[in-house]
Scaffold this active site. Structure first.
Site, mmCIF file in Angstrom:
data_model
loop_
_atom_site.group_PDB
_atom_site.id
_atom_site.type_symbol
_atom_site.label_atom_id
_atom_site.label_comp_id
_atom_site.label_asym_id
_atom_site.label_seq_id
_atom_site.Cartn_x
_atom_site.Cartn_y
_atom_site.Cartn_z
ATOM 1 N N SER A 138 4.970 7.910 27.748
ATOM 2 C CA SER A 138 5.631 6.605 27.667
ATOM 3 C C SER A 138 4.809 5.551 26.938
ATOM 4 C CB SER A 138 5.971 6.094 29.068
ATOM 5 O OG SER A 138 4.800 5.751 29.779
ATOM 6 N N LYS A 198 1.837 0.137 31.754
ATOM 7 C CA LYS A 198 2.809 -0.398 30.797
ATOM 8 C C LYS A 198 2.198 -1.622 30.123
ATOM 9 C CE LYS A 198 6.014 2.491 32.222
ATOM 10 N NZ LYS A 198 6.391 3.674 31.403
ATOM 11 N N SER A 234 10.612 5.568 27.974
ATOM 12 C CA SER A 234 9.809 4.869 28.980
ATOM 13 C C SER A 234 10.711 4.276 30.062
ATOM 14 C CB SER A 234 8.995 3.747 28.319
ATOM 15 O OG SER A 234 8.347 2.960 29.310
ATOM 16 N N SER A 247 2.187 10.688 31.230
ATOM 17 C CA SER A 247 3.393 10.924 30.434
ATOM 18 C C SER A 247 3.229 10.337 29.038
ATOM 19 C CB SER A 247 4.607 10.291 31.116
ATOM 20 O OG SER A 247 4.534 8.877 31.030
#
Length: 282
Positions: free
Chosen positions: A99, A154, A242, A97
């Site tokens: 994010s 992340k 996100s 993605s």
């Protein structure tokens, strides 16, 4: 759940079963069947040892094990090596993605160092030997706490004991505003349709990286969140696009899988991004 997601979730277990199964077949053949099979073949063809009548290749062909055993003998080391490498050394992770824009692009395939945070027991990801812990600003791969069959990427914002706040799109760690510097206003069609996003350089401790803010998006403010012991607060670099600790909570240490270190391949809708291949990651 799709077939590919099921395969991804159970791939280490499948590898382990294949390695054990093929290894047992080879072992059983060595212990119980090989000697009797070769004695039977020699009794049926006593001249087999005569090098003048049969070449070494011909003798090996006649003594060849049944197809199933032969396949297991060839594949057992392959299954075992792949299982060991994937479980203890490293594996690949695909960015799914937007994010982590602007630093990680959709279609990036990353090499993940699984030694970074400890040696884990395969299948159940139980940490056997602790090696290190993430630093602030470091990017990590981890099992998604609400559904550990899914792996996410992340950036670590808060360490155990840290106080984290996010107010009007400004990040504060332990009461100190994180330094940011606006570098560009740009349109990212895949992420923001037609509106320009703001690109900043953000510095957390000694780590400097890019982040994206969408001026029109809600701020999702929170104040003085304390990170529990043995857990981490993580956020995506694309701050307004996100799903991260702001929404589903902290990441426990036991869920950390590794640290991305290199872009091995990068593919967009228009083809391979050759310039990103081999790109080292912070």
């Amino acid at each position: 759940m799709s077939f590919m997601s099921v395969l991804g979730e159970y791939f280490p277990l499948i590898l382990l079963i294949l390695a054990i199964g093929s290894g047992l077949v080879v072992l059983m053949d060595l212990v119980f069947f090989k000697k009797a099979r070769e004695e039977r073949i020699f009794s049926e063809d006593p001249e087999l040892n005569n090098s003048q009548l049969f070449s070494k290749k011909e003798r090996l062909e006649k003594l060849k094990a049944p197809l199933v055993i032969d396949y297991c003998r060839s594949l057992f080391p392959v299954f075992l090596i792949v299982f060991i490498l994937r479980s203890f050394v490293g594996e690949f992770y695909q960015i799914p993605s937007a994010s982590m824009l602007p630093n990680y692009l959709v279609g990036d395939y990353l090499y993940v160092n699984k030694f970074a945070y400890g040696i884990r027991f395969p299948i159940w990801d139980l940490k056997l030997v602790p090696i290190g812990t993430p630093k602030r600003g470091e990017v990590v791969i981890f099992s998604y706490p609400p559904d550990t069959s899914v792996d996410l990427i992340k950036r670590v914002i808060g360490l155990p004991g840290d106080h984290v706040s996010y107010i009007n799109k400004m990040l504060f760690i332990n009461g100190v505003a994180v330094k940011t510097n606006l570098t560009a206003n740009q349109i990212v069609p895949d992420d923001s349709e037609t509106q320009a996003v703001q690109v900043y350089q953000e510095t957390i401790d000694q780590d400097t990286h890019g982040i994206i803010n969408m001026p029109w998006a809600p701020t999702n403010d929170f104040k003085d969140v304390i990170v529990p012991k043995g857990e981490y607060f993580v956020m995506g670099d694309n701050r307004d696009d996100s799903e991260d600790s702001r929404y589903w909570g902290f990441v426990q240490d036991k869920y950390l899988l590794g640290k991305p270190e290199m872009v091995m391949l990068s593919i967009s809708d228009h083809g391979v991004r050759w310039s990103r291949i081999g790109h080292l990651l912070n």
